[in-house]
Write an enzyme that holds these catalytic residues in place. Structure first.
Site, mmCIF file in Angstrom:
data_model
loop_
_atom_site.group_PDB
_atom_site.id
_atom_site.type_symbol
_atom_site.label_atom_id
_atom_site.label_comp_id
_atom_site.label_asym_id
_atom_site.label_seq_id
_atom_site.Cartn_x
_atom_site.Cartn_y
_atom_site.Cartn_z
ATOM 1 N N SER A 147 0.858 -1.182 0.000
ATOM 2 C CA SER A 147 0.000 0.000 0.000
ATOM 3 C C SER A 147 0.898 1.237 0.000
ATOM 4 O O SER A 147 1.789 1.357 0.838
ATOM 5 C CB SER A 147 -0.910 -0.001 1.226
ATOM 6 O OG SER A 147 -1.939 0.954 1.061
ATOM 7 N N GLU A 148 0.657 2.130 -0.959
ATOM 8 C CA GLU A 148 1.568 3.253 -1.182
ATOM 9 C C GLU A 148 1.634 4.225 -0.007
ATOM 10 O O GLU A 148 2.512 5.078 0.044
ATOM 11 C CB GLU A 148 1.136 4.005 -2.445
ATOM 12 C CG GLU A 148 -0.164 4.795 -2.259
ATOM 13 C CD GLU A 148 -0.941 4.999 -3.545
ATOM 14 O OE1 GLU A 148 -1.101 3.996 -4.276
ATOM 15 O OE2 GLU A 148 -1.370 6.127 -3.810
ATOM 16 N N ASN A 149 0.686 4.107 0.919
ATOM 17 C CA ASN A 149 0.740 4.983 2.092
ATOM 18 C C ASN A 149 1.558 4.394 3.230
ATOM 19 O O ASN A 149 1.529 4.914 4.343
ATOM 20 C CB ASN A 149 -0.670 5.360 2.563
ATOM 21 C CG ASN A 149 -1.524 4.150 2.883
ATOM 22 O OD1 ASN A 149 -1.425 3.129 2.198
ATOM 23 N ND2 ASN A 149 -2.341 4.239 3.903
#
Lengths: 231, 222, 231, 222
Positions: free
Chosen positions: B45-47
């Site tokens: 997840s890019e976060n």
């Protein structure tokens, strides 16, 4: 150890001036500096530039600063969740600059790390590349991107100590550590503030050198944007 | 014609053991539901999370643990957390083996367009530009045509481009396609009951059909 | 979770070939991959390029690879503690490239992060700048520096899990996390290997995605270069 | 003429509360011994530590905790640990308030030379180039002359340069000097018993003497 403690958000943001450039931590509504945003809402500041991955929602997060018309410019990667923004944008009172998320993160990291510019593949062949230098390395094309710094960084951590050392929790870390390093004055709010020496030096995510002011916030709402559960 | 669920199912059968994978929103996000149990893969997840787990139980929702769609999630055994610069260092540095994204348009040379546009305004670029430029394998999951019936597999993208020459494979409700090095959509498989003629009619870009094109097999791993 | 476990150092380094480029973690003798170095010494490898902040001492660390004449080239920031190096250097059998320490660290970080080049102020006006592009940003001069990547990274952590997640201890962290990200194949040796799920995800320094092979080393000597004590 | 210890003592009196400081090896490393107790300052070690404490007790030496000189050290309350990229991000990014380094030569426009050279070989650059280029305040602590009596305060550096126009202040056994914007060593203070004539004779670069130059006061904070 140097003591960075201030009383609260109001004291922490008291010397921010009209037109200041702010880095504001968080991804969506996760890991946002709620107390600093609330303190800003109690001021009459105008013409702020806010650099934040998202624009919050209409009634929470950075959205509250938009709603109170405190911003002149927003620099983000995605502002889809904010409707008030659209109104001000179309009347021309709010400027928007969209930056690919990874480029935004790296530009802020570069600002903190003294790297004035770097090359990235993101945006090659797209309108993001307009006006930017394109250069080939090892047979691939890359764009030149500049560092981002700010007058103030407003960030949120889970635990912190009086020396400014910070530990984040879960995905609430996101942009906060990078922004901590790229603010001339970095204001950190934490859920729990402890005396220097109580955090394990090996587990600190943001070393205190990056933090100029720290305080313990209270009444964190931590609103969830999309509540999703397993059936 | 495949349902969204079936497109996701078809893609799931391409996933290999040991891959680190990025799933975009929409059809791609469904792929996780159809993976064979014995496969060991990790979703990023890019976060700031490696090892996305299922949605949490109702009493375990944590506002400090969300995915890139701002949904509450959980972690798996062996998950790790990091900041946004590290998340995109991973992506840009080519450490993700496979990205599966949706798209509004794909061109026959592998360009892609998927800006998030609402009421005429581009409302965001998100992390997609970094993902498509990373050099990681990129699969596209989407409907073959827009709602008005016009093709999404084009000679040139009509909308603003988000990445050039980045797509390897396209999975639509009509079939599976690869992008040829010299340009063109090479038809690999067709959806059950879909004729080559129908695919030809609904593909605006150059379609290459060579040899026998078999109907795809769908295994239900649900 | 993906299982990255291999049996030991010998298995981990078994496919390294003559002439390979290696990133080797550690600062001085602190945080060096002792088990991987020992495994390399059991091979007949020749012509290796070793990128490591230091060259160890004559009879420990990277120094052992030099002594066994396995290296063709050394890329470091400081090699003052190694005398054997000097012998081979003056006879021309070993090449040396010196890089400012911060530039070395950032170039390796860039290699892992997909940044092909960046600008840094370090080295402006010195022989480090010879042949390099100089460019002005915001009134100051900077040098263009390229990324560094390697065929293999040999790194050492304190604790690790089977998914390749790593936690370092003290200043033994140093170059190890950056190098983990910049190796095509990263081999991590740890003092304690635990099943995936036993390390707190919030405390992991190197996410497992960067590690292709992991094993628990044994018999760590952890030699101290300069024993200094308070009187 | 000051002893090394007295040079360090003199520099210590310049340190301000709340500073983050980098101390090089040699005379600079002695400065920590002479700080007034009430001062809150933090020393950085380029190998990944903020908050260097004293050398450890004999039974507490930890091979995993060393400084940049590879000496065993301890931490203080509020220390933090990080990797080498972060250590130099801190340095390059201008977060260190003050660096105190030794030098082989300083030129009248503030260039500095301090390569580590042994038997004709440059054996290392270390972290010094990053430090002097960071834009942080840079103080130099060194003897005024080489052992053969030749001056180290020069018109131009004769040895290879490690940084240009980076020095703010120089502390030698003979006096304290600042670098003038237009070039030149401005004499600020002289060591007890050292005459201006002696300083003039031992300074090869342009020496600027304006007004009365008082003898420095030394406070023993040991």
């Amino acid at each position: 150890m140097i003591n960075k403690t201030v009383k609260n958000g109001v004291e922490a943001v008291s010397d921010i001036e009209n037109g200041a450039v702010l880095l504001v931590g968080g991804f969506g509504l996760c890991g946002i500096p709620e107390a600093c945003i609330n303190a800003l809402l109690q001021t009459n500041l105008k013409g702020l530039t806010c650099i934040s991955n998202n624009a919050g929602v209409d009634d929470f997060g950075v959205g509250l600063l938009i709603k109170q018309r405190m911003l002149r410019k927003l620099i983000s990667s995605y502002v889809g969740e904010n409707l008030e923004f659209e109104k001000q944008f179309t009347t021309g009172s709010l400027e928007l600059e969209l930056i690919p998320q990874g480029t935004l993160a790296e530009r802020i990291r570069a600002g903190g790390a003294g790297i004035p510019a770097f090359y990235t593949p993101a945006g090659i062949g797209t309108h993001v590349a307009d006006g930017k230098e394109v250069r080939e390395f090892d047979g691939r094309l890359f764009l030149l991107e500049r560092w981002i710094k700010a007058d103030f960084s407003l960030i949120k951590a889970w635990k912190g100590d009086t020396a400014g050392n910070l530990i984040y929790k879960g995905t609430a870390r996101n942009f906060n550590p990078l922004m901590a390093s790229a603010g001339k004055i970095t204001i950190a709010e934490v859920e729990e503030l402890v005396p220097a020496g109580e955090l394990d030096p090996n587990q600190i995510h943001t070393p205190g050198i990056y933090v100029q002011r720290i305080f313990q916030g209270d009444g964190y709402e931590k609103r969830i944007e999309n509540k999703t559960v397993s059936k | 014609m495949l349902s969204k669920k079936q497109i996701a199912q078809r893609i799931a059968s391409e996933i290999k053991d040991g891959q680190y994978i990025y799933l975009g929103i929409g059809i791609p996000s469904l792929v996780a539901n159809y993976l064979p149990e014995q496969l060991q893969v990790v979703f990023q997840s890019e976060n700031g999370l490696l090892g996305i787990g299922p949605y949490p139980e109702k009493d375990n929702m944590d506002p400090d643990l969300i995915n890139a769609s701002k949904e509450t999630i959980s972690m798996v055994k062996g998950s790790s957390l990091f900041d946004s610069a590290e998340a995109f260092a991973m992506i840009r540095g080519g450490h993700i083996d496979l990205s599966i994204l949706g798209a509004l348009e794909v061109s026959e040379n592998g360009d892609i367009s998927h800006w998030k546009i609402s009421s005429g305004l581009i409302k965001g670029v998100g992390g997609a530009l970094d993902l498509v430029a990373s050099g990681a394998k990129l699969y596209i999951a989407m409907h073959h045509c827009h709602k008005d019936g016009t093709s999404k597999l084009l000679k040139h993208c009509k909308m603003p481009i988000t990445g050039i020459k980045c797509v390897q494979k396209i999975f639509t409700d009509l079939g599976v396609f690869t992008i040829l090095p010299e340009g063109g959509f090479k038809l690999c498989e067709r959806a059950p009951g879909v004729s080559i003629e129908e695919i030809k009619a609904k593909t605006e870009g150059r379609l290459v059909v060579k040899g026998e094109i078999k109907e795809m097999e769908l295994f239900d791993n649900e």
